[in-house]
Write an enzyme that holds these catalytic residues in place. Structure first.
Site, PDB file in Angstrom:
ATOM      1  N   ASN A   9       0.866  -1.179   0.000  1.00 35.23           N
ATOM      2  CA  ASN A   9       0.000   0.000   0.000  1.00 35.23           C
ATOM      3  C   ASN A   9       0.905   1.232   0.000  1.00 35.23           C
ATOM      4  O   ASN A   9       1.503   1.559   1.013  1.00 35.23           O
ATOM      5  CB  ASN A   9      -0.886  -0.049   1.252  1.00 35.23           C
ATOM      6  CG  ASN A   9      -1.726   1.196   1.414  1.00 35.23           C
ATOM      7  OD1 ASN A   9      -1.814   2.029   0.513  1.00 35.23           O
ATOM      8  ND2 ASN A   9      -2.356   1.328   2.574  1.00 35.23           N
ATOM      9  N   LYS A  11       0.105   4.303  -0.268  1.00 31.84           N
ATOM     10  CA  LYS A  11      -0.529   5.500   0.321  1.00 31.84           C
ATOM     11  C   LYS A  11      -0.256   6.712  -0.576  1.00 31.84           C
ATOM     12  O   LYS A  11      -0.099   6.544  -1.777  1.00 31.84           O
ATOM     13  CB  LYS A  11      -0.053   5.692   1.772  1.00 31.84           C
ATOM     14  CG  LYS A  11      -0.166   4.396   2.585  1.00 31.84           C
ATOM     15  CD  LYS A  11       0.066   4.572   4.054  1.00 31.84           C
ATOM     16  CE  LYS A  11      -0.067   3.222   4.742  1.00 31.84           C
ATOM     17  NZ  LYS A  11       0.033   3.301   6.190  1.00 31.84           N
ATOM     18  N   HIS A  97      -9.382   1.064   5.255  1.00 31.97           N
ATOM     19  CA  HIS A  97      -8.076   1.273   5.884  1.00 31.97           C
ATOM     20  C   HIS A  97      -8.242   2.215   7.076  1.00 31.97           C
ATOM     21  O   HIS A  97      -9.043   3.142   7.030  1.00 31.97           O
ATOM     22  CB  HIS A  97      -7.091   1.856   4.861  1.00 31.97           C
ATOM     23  CG  HIS A  97      -5.696   1.856   5.378  1.00 31.97           C
ATOM     24  ND1 HIS A  97      -5.245   2.832   6.236  1.00 31.97           N
ATOM     25  CD2 HIS A  97      -4.683   0.977   5.226  1.00 31.97           C
ATOM     26  CE1 HIS A  97      -3.989   2.560   6.565  1.00 31.97           C
ATOM     27  NE2 HIS A  97      -3.632   1.430   5.967  1.00 31.97           N
ATOM     28  N   GLU A  99      -6.604   4.641   8.110  1.00 29.09           N
ATOM     29  CA  GLU A  99      -6.433   6.072   7.801  1.00 29.09           C
ATOM     30  C   GLU A  99      -7.713   6.636   7.191  1.00 29.09           C
ATOM     31  O   GLU A  99      -8.061   7.794   7.420  1.00 29.09           O
ATOM     32  CB  GLU A  99      -5.225   6.262   6.865  1.00 29.09           C
ATOM     33  CG  GLU A  99      -3.921   6.082   7.641  1.00 29.09           C
ATOM     34  CD  GLU A  99      -2.770   5.501   6.846  1.00 29.09           C
ATOM     35  OE1 GLU A  99      -2.811   5.533   5.603  1.00 29.09           O
ATOM     36  OE2 GLU A  99      -1.820   5.003   7.474  1.00 29.09           O
ATOM     37  N   GLU A 167      -5.159  -5.002  10.873  1.00 27.47           N
ATOM     38  CA  GLU A 167      -4.111  -3.993  11.020  1.00 27.47           C
ATOM     39  C   GLU A 167      -4.348  -3.201  12.305  1.00 27.47           C
ATOM     40  O   GLU A 167      -5.110  -2.226  12.302  1.00 27.47           O
ATOM     41  CB  GLU A 167      -4.150  -3.026   9.843  1.00 27.47           C
ATOM     42  CG  GLU A 167      -3.946  -3.687   8.499  1.00 27.47           C
ATOM     43  CD  GLU A 167      -3.423  -2.689   7.475  1.00 27.47           C
ATOM     44  OE1 GLU A 167      -2.263  -2.851   7.077  1.00 27.47           O
ATOM     45  OE2 GLU A 167      -4.130  -1.740   7.132  1.00 27.47           O
ATOM     46  N   GLY A 173       2.626   2.284  10.770  1.00 25.69           N
ATOM     47  CA  GLY A 173       3.548   3.403  10.577  1.00 25.69           C
ATOM     48  C   GLY A 173       4.308   3.806  11.837  1.00 25.69           C
ATOM     49  O   GLY A 173       4.961   4.839  11.865  1.00 25.69           O
ATOM     50  N   SER A 213       3.588  -2.079  10.369  1.00 26.92           N
ATOM     51  CA  SER A 213       5.047  -2.118  10.525  1.00 26.92           C
ATOM     52  C   SER A 213       5.670  -3.465  10.144  1.00 26.92           C
ATOM     53  O   SER A 213       6.609  -3.924  10.795  1.00 26.92           O
ATOM     54  CB  SER A 213       5.455  -1.710  11.943  1.00 26.92           C
ATOM     55  OG  SER A 213       5.046  -0.376  12.200  1.00 26.92           O
TER      56      SER A 213
HETATM   57  P1  PGA Z   1       2.931   0.319   7.643  1.00 27.32           P
HETATM   58  O1  PGA Z   1       1.455   0.503   7.075  1.00 27.32           O
HETATM   59  O2  PGA Z   1       3.483  -0.956   7.068  1.00 27.32           O
HETATM   60  O3  PGA Z   1       3.692   1.529   7.187  1.00 27.32           O
HETATM   61  O4  PGA Z   1       2.824   0.233   9.128  1.00 27.32           O
HETATM   62  C1  PGA Z   1       0.610  -0.605   6.916  1.00 27.32           C
HETATM   63  C2  PGA Z   1      -0.709  -0.176   6.347  1.00 27.32           C
HETATM   64  O5  PGA Z   1      -1.164   0.923   6.672  1.00 27.32           O
HETATM   65  O6  PGA Z   1      -1.325  -0.893   5.548  1.00 27.32           O
END
Ligand code: PGA
Length: 254
Positions: A9, A11, A97, A99, A167, A173, A213
């Site tokens: 992803n 983003k 997601h 976010e 997640e 992140g 992560s």
């Molecule tokens: P990340 O994000 O690997 O940077 O923690 C995962 C995600 O949001 O799908």
């Protein structure tokens, strides 16, 4: 036997130059057994076509949208409909997601609608769920995850077109990955819920992937857990280590 699913992803990251280099030095160098592993990458909508044009002709990597409209075609400024994704030849969309939920106010109801309209248009769904830190600390992890999963399940007609992505928000992140045991505990409970509320066959077949992560350092440990069938990778999908994360499918034993 489930096929490992690994998603990158991107983003709102990447410009033309980055994508050009990343496709050449990482994505087009990925090698994996298509019968055992599926890999998708999700650039911004702006870069979908450019990314697709750079993908090697014989690449097994597929391209996904990061989001989809809850509505059909029409007067919905800024949105891209599931019908348009389908027409464009995209097989996948990420839905729900964290976010999108926290920054753009997507409720379980909206996530349900997006799931439904995607499936109706034959777009497969990577359906994201996960608890926040305070919810984990107050022992509400399963309550939160299952209510999110239920909203998705209510709108799912064909489970072969769904990948569930667990997640934990506190791990996205932040560099704080859930330990393999913490992730397995939730994945196991999600699969049990699907087994009792949907069907045993669906529970056996559906992929439940982990995100938060994931890096080349922890992917091999996570993938050996009984109910972890792959990853949704954010930050590390923009780096060379994505190749090692994809390679972790070789340690998958289910
Ligand atoms: P990340 O994000 O690997 O940077 O923690 C995962 C995600 O949001 O799908």
């Amino acid at each position: 036997m489930r096929k490992v699913f690994i998603g990158g992803n991107w983003k709102s990251n990447g410009d033309v130059n980055f994508i050009k280099n990343h496709m050449k030095s990482v994505i087009n160098t990925l090698t994996f057994d298509k019968t055992k592993c599926e890999v998708i990458i999700a650039p911004t909508n702006l870069h979908l076509e450019y990314t697709r044009s750079l993908l090697d002709k014989d690449s097994a990597v597929e391209i996904s949208a990061q989001n989809v409209s809850a509505y059909g075609d029409g007067a919905y400024t800024g949105e891209v409909s599931a019908k348009q994704l389908r027409d464009y030849g995209l097989n996948w969309a990420i839905v729900g997601h964290s976010e999108r939920r926290s920054l753009f106010g997507e409720s379980n109801e909206v996530v349900g609608k997006k799931t439904k309209i995607s499936l109706e248009n034959n777009v497969k769904v990577i359906a994201c769920i996960g608890e926040k830190l305070e919810e984990r600390e107050s022992k509400k992890t399963m309550e939160v995850c299952l209510s999110q999963l239920e909203a998705i399940a209510k709108n799912t007609s064909d489970w072969s077109k769904i990948v569930v992505a667990y997640e934990p928000v506190w791990a996205i992140g932040t560099g704080k990955t859930a330990s393999p045991q913490q992730a397995q505990e939730v994945h196991g409970e999600l699969r049990n819920w699907i087994s009792s509320k949907v069907s045993k066959d669906v529970a056996k077949a559906v992929r439940i992937i982990y995100g938060g992560s994931v890096t080349e350092q922890n992917a091999n440990d996570l993938i050996t857990q009984a109910d972890i069938d792959g990853f949704l990778v954010g930050g590390a999908s923009l780096k060379k280590g994505f190749k090692d994360i994809v390679d972790s499918y070789k340690n998958y034993k289910i």
